[in-house]
Design a protein around this motif. Structure first.
Motif, PDB file in Angstrom:
ATOM      1  N   GLU A  97       0.698  -1.255   0.233  1.00  0.00           N
ATOM      2  CA  GLU A  97      -0.028  -0.071  -0.028  1.00  0.00           C
ATOM      3  C   GLU A  97       1.088   1.337  -0.012  1.00  0.00           C
ATOM      4  OE1 GLU A  97      -3.006  -0.111  -0.532  1.00  0.00           O
ATOM      5  OE2 GLU A  97      -3.409  -2.246  -0.200  1.00  0.00           O
ATOM      6  N   HIS A  98       0.522   2.217  -0.761  1.00  0.00           N
ATOM      7  CA  HIS A  98       1.590   3.460  -0.781  1.00  0.00           C
ATOM      8  C   HIS A  98       1.811   3.987   0.349  1.00  0.00           C
ATOM      9  CE1 HIS A  98      -2.649   5.275  -1.373  1.00  0.00           C
ATOM     10  NE2 HIS A  98      -2.197   6.055  -0.712  1.00  0.00           N
ATOM     11  N   GLN A 185      -1.149   4.966  -8.137  1.00  0.00           N
ATOM     12  CA  GLN A 185      -2.590   4.874  -7.829  1.00  0.00           C
ATOM     13  C   GLN A 185      -3.569   4.974  -9.010  1.00  0.00           C
ATOM     14  OE1 GLN A 185      -2.662   8.014  -5.098  1.00  0.00           O
ATOM     15  NE2 GLN A 185      -3.692   6.747  -3.667  1.00  0.00           N
TER      16      GLN A 185
END
Ligand code: FAD
Ligand code: NAI
Length: 514
Positions: A97-98, A185
């Motif tokens: 996850e970023h 994203q």
């Protein structure tokens, strides 16, 4: 012998147990320290103002090691976080996850001895003669003041680079880059959008084929790592949850040169190309993209008859990873300095990273040209070098002031003993000054290159005492993982990345489009 075997086992168990406790204690201490910053001294406006542009590898490595109490430090960047770019390709498919690879600058600046001013803004122009940087708040929320200027005595330019498009029509409009969190994203969303749209009722077979064709342009490490991650996502997750696309989903990597990963050794290039073949990633080398439209790219290659062929390649997702270009603010600074007239790829710097032809301006990382590849490794070492240089410059100034005071005191001293005492102190200080001033120029130490190539395999060209080691495969992949985990910015990042890996392995990657 049975007994002694048992004894060894017991010792091994104890050692493991103790190292696990030590590891946990270290992590707990890291977390405690991170959450409880101490008091900070206010910046001293009488000190020199050091302005640092950027919060990337170069700037943050400088800030980490800089003694901030020596300067009035101001940081300007449109990004109020540091991004650990080596794991960004993993964010495009949800392996990581970023936020796990982002570290807010506020967190680490709050841990510096003297506080540092941070402005979330973009430097739009550097006037090197007036010693002023013009900054602009380009974020969504703007106050009554959204552009202003900052005076500097010393300036470090660490703004990185932007994506190269070589002026090829349609690239900016239709493709996704892979440099920032927002890019990852966007790609993640677009992969799922293409898959869902391909399965829309009454979609024609041709349109399904186009939508499920994922094209990556650029066979450098960014393109290769992304293609590997994407194929993993398909093999491990998409195929299971959307079996109806299993026969049509395709990944193609287009590269203008004769091979991918040109900076790696021949053996690893061959290994990567072979692995991609097994993973069914189509590699199109010696193929140059010339034009991009909304639904296809036009790529040129030389056919079997030696004639140039322009082929239309339809795509659903297009990721453009063809390297770096100079940012406008850097280009503008280059144009102001006559000594930079020949500079093309960024600011030419000398061996102390001083921008040639400018006083009191240094450059680090991708925006500086010092004859090294534009990598995080180089940027981080350059930043650390500048921190040492600036710490040393502050010490030098401090000693020189002390020396001046002492020689004044020596002249006015009436007593011989006092004069001798001062003379001794001056000698000591002069010795210290020589030691402090002995810092040599910047020297890059190459630790090696690492890249993930998919299906739990990585390639590594590592510099070792005896020379270079070129290795590829699953063991290298575990090395790649542990190296990047240890290089993460903070304990928090390390824990989050580790949890993301466990999560992806246990539950699979998330295929929802958010
Ligand atoms: P950056 O890290 O790009 O930072 C630039 C900073 O400047 C950012 O904070 C940005 O917001 C800010 N900025 C931009 N414009 C302005 C402005 N006008 N004013 C003020 N601030 C500004 N290298 C490796 O060695 N190993 C790897 O595994 C690796 N993996 C990578 C994976 C990907 C997907 C990418 C894109 C790159 C990778 N790299 C890797 C390369 C590495 O990320 C760069 O070389 C490195 O980030 C350069 O550091 P930098 O400080 O010069 O620039
Ligand atoms: P790159 O410059 O390394 O590679 C770009 C590739 O795109 C080149 O091989 C070029 O021939 C190709 N290309 C350019 N125009 C093209 C066109 N029109 N059609 C087809 N192909 C075209 O760029 P990348 O991968 O973005 O890397 C940038 C920097 O970041 C490099 O210095 C790299 O070493 C570093 N990096 C390092 C990583 C690692 O060590 N694992 C990972 C990612 C980046």
């Amino acid at each position: 012998p049975k007994k002694s075997g048992f004894r060894y086992f017991r010792w091994a168990w104890r050692a493991t147990y103790l190292s696990a406790i030590a590891g946990l204690a270290y992590t707990a201490y890291g977390i405690y320290e991170m959450k409880n910053p101490g008091d900070q001294a206010e910046p001293d406006p009488t000190k020199k103002t050091l302005v640092i542009l950027g919060t990337g590898w170069g700037a943050v490595s400088l800030l980490k090691k800089l003694d901030t109490e020596n300067y009035n430090v101001v940081v300007v960047s449109p990004r109020n976080y540091f991004l650990f770019t080596p794991l960004l390709p993993s964010c495009t498919t949800g392996t990581i996850e970023h936020r796990s690879i982002m570290e807010p600058v506020r967190n680490f600046l709050r841990h510096k001895k003297a506080s540092v001013k941070f402005y979330e803004a973009e430097a739009t122009k550097i006037d090197y003669e007036k010693k002023v940087v013009y900054v602009n708040d380009d974020s969504e929320v703007k106050g009554a003041t959204s552009s202003t200027e900052i005076h500097f005595d010393m300036l470090v330019v660490g703004v990185g680079a932007e994506n190269a498009t070589f002026g090829i029509p349609g690239v900016r409009e239709h493709s996704c880059f892979l440099k920032e969190v927002a890019d990852a994203q966007r790609i993640r969303k677009r992969i799922m959008d293409c898959c869902e749209t391909a399965t829309f009722k009454d979609q024609s077979p041709e349109e399904r084929k186009r939508l499920l064709h994922m094209v990556v342009v650029g066979g450098g490490p960014t393109g290769v790592e992304f293609a590997g991650e994407l194929q993993d996502f398909f093999e491990n997750d998409l195929k299971t949850w959307m079996p109806e696309i299993a026969d049509e989903f395709r990944v193609t990597l287009v590269e203008a040169l004769p091979s991918v990963l040109p900076m790696f050794s021949k053996q690893l290039i061959d290994y990567t190309e072979q692995t991609f073949k097994e993973e069914t990633i189509d590699i199109r080398t010696k193929t140059m993209v010339k034009n991009v439209t909304k639904e296809y790219i036009e790529a040129e290659y030389v056919g079997a008859d030696g004639k140039k062929v322009l082929e239309k390649i339809p795509y659903g997702l297009l990721v453009w990873a063809t390297g770096n270009a100079v940012r406008p603010v850097v280009k503008d600074l280059m144009s102001q300095i006559p000594a930079q007239a020949d500079a093309r790829r960024g600011l030419n710097v000398n061996e102390y990273l001083v921008v040639k032809g400018a006083e009191n301006i240094w450059a680090v990382g991708d925006c500086a040209v010092a004859n090294y590849a534009p990598t995080a490794q180089v940027a981080a070492q350059e930043g650390a070098f500048l921190a040492r240089l600036f710490n040393q410059m502050a010490k030098t100034e401090e000693i020189e002031t002390e020396l001046k005071n002492l020689s004044n005191a020596q002249e006015t001293a009436t007593n011989k003993d006092a004069r001798d005492q001062i003379f001794g102190n001056i000698k000591d200080l002069q010795k210290r000054l020589r030691r402090v001033n002995s810092m040599g120029p910047f020297e890059y130490s190459h630790q090696g290159s690492l890249a993930y190539i998919g299906s739990e395999k990585a390639v590594a060209d590592i510099s070792w005492l005896t020379g270079n080691i070129a290795t590829g495969g699953t063991v290298t992949y575990f090395f790649w993982r542990s190296a990047y985990l240890s290089m993460c910015f903070s304990t928090r990042n390390r824990v989050l990345v580790l949890m993301d890996w466990i999560k992806a392995k246990t539950f699979g990657r998330d295929v929802s489009r958010e």
